[in-house]
Design a protein around this motif. Structure first.
Motif, PDB file in Angstrom:
ATOM      1  N   ASN A   1      30.915   5.236  14.622  1.00  0.00           N
ATOM      2  CA  ASN A   1      32.343   4.941  14.610  1.00  0.00           C
ATOM      3  C   ASN A   1      33.018   5.411  15.883  1.00  0.00           C
TER       4      ASN A   1
ATOM      5  N   TRP B   1      36.445   6.142  15.632  1.00  0.00           N
ATOM      6  CA  TRP B   1      37.721   6.587  15.072  1.00  0.00           C
ATOM      7  C   TRP B   1      38.373   7.692  15.903  1.00  0.00           C
TER       8      TRP B   1
ATOM      9  N   TYR C   1      32.894  -2.328  10.027  1.00  0.00           N
ATOM     10  CA  TYR C   1      34.193  -1.966   9.502  1.00  0.00           C
ATOM     11  C   TYR C   1      35.180  -2.279  10.615  1.00  0.00           C
ATOM     12  N   GLY C   2      35.592  -3.532  10.661  1.00  0.00           N
ATOM     13  CA  GLY C   2      36.431  -3.992  11.757  1.00  0.00           C
ATOM     14  C   GLY C   2      35.693  -3.850  13.071  1.00  0.00           C
TER      15      GLY C   2
ATOM     16  N   THR D   1      26.691  -3.728   7.961  1.00  0.00           N
ATOM     17  CA  THR D   1      28.080  -4.187   7.914  1.00  0.00           C
ATOM     18  C   THR D   1      28.875  -3.546   9.037  1.00  0.00           C
TER      19      THR D   1
ATOM     20  N   GLN E   1      35.749  -0.873  14.596  1.00  0.00           N
ATOM     21  CA  GLN E   1      35.741   0.573  14.757  1.00  0.00           C
ATOM     22  C   GLN E   1      34.507   1.274  14.199  1.00  0.00           C
TER      23      GLN E   1
END
Length: 162
Positions: free
Chosen positions: A60, A62, A41-42, A39, A44
């Motif tokens: 990520n 972030w 997450y946007g 998957t 990001q």
């Protein structure tokens, strides 16, 4: 409290890496190494796995989008080790790296395991390895484990593919 020991069945569940370019890292871990994208997450974060687990590796941006690699001589993750089930599986990924002309930073026979070393696109260390069966692990005359670092028999490893 000093006599506590972590249960023997405990495992490392996943690693989560800060990366500078999510798509580039997804391409490395999925397209080159063969992990499955579970998957996103946007734009990001991404979660990838082997065999349908919720995730073995999280990626990520972030706190790291477009950032340079972490300094080599600073505290941090040395490498993520990816354990292959069979020696032939290690041979297959080595051949895949060779075919892709991907830089390998090292290769070693450690007695208990055979390993290929490389860096991901953010220069995070990656070890690809397989463990020998426990009854083949090297020991001294007293039965103590004696790991070592010797040259990996690359021709012998790749010979498994023929």
């Amino acid at each position: 409290m000093n006599d506590y020991k972590i249960p023997a069945q405990t495992r490392i569940g996943h690693v989560h890496l800060k990366v500078s370019d999510l798509q580039r890292s997804v391409a490395f871990y999925c397209d080159l190494l063969g992990f499955e994208l579970v998957t996103m997450y946007g734009d990001q974060a991404a979660f990838v796995s082997a065999g349908g687990y919720h995730h073995h590796i999280g990626l990520n941006t972030w706190h790291s989008k477009d950032a340079p690699p972490a300094p080599e001589y600073a505290p941090g993750l040395y490498h993520t080790a990816i354990l292959y089930p069979e020696r032939k599986d290690l041979a297959a990924i080595l051949q895949r790296l060779i075919d892709a002309d991907y830089a390998i930073t090292g290769a070693a026979d450690h007695g208990v395991s055979e390993a290929i070393y490389l860096n991901d696109p953010d220069e995070n260390g990656v070890e690809l390895y397989w463990d020998r069966p426990r009854d083949q692990w090297p020991t001294d005359d007293h039965g103590n484990l004696t790991m070592y670092t010797r040259q990996l028999d690359i021709p012998g490893l790749l010979g498994l593919l023929n």
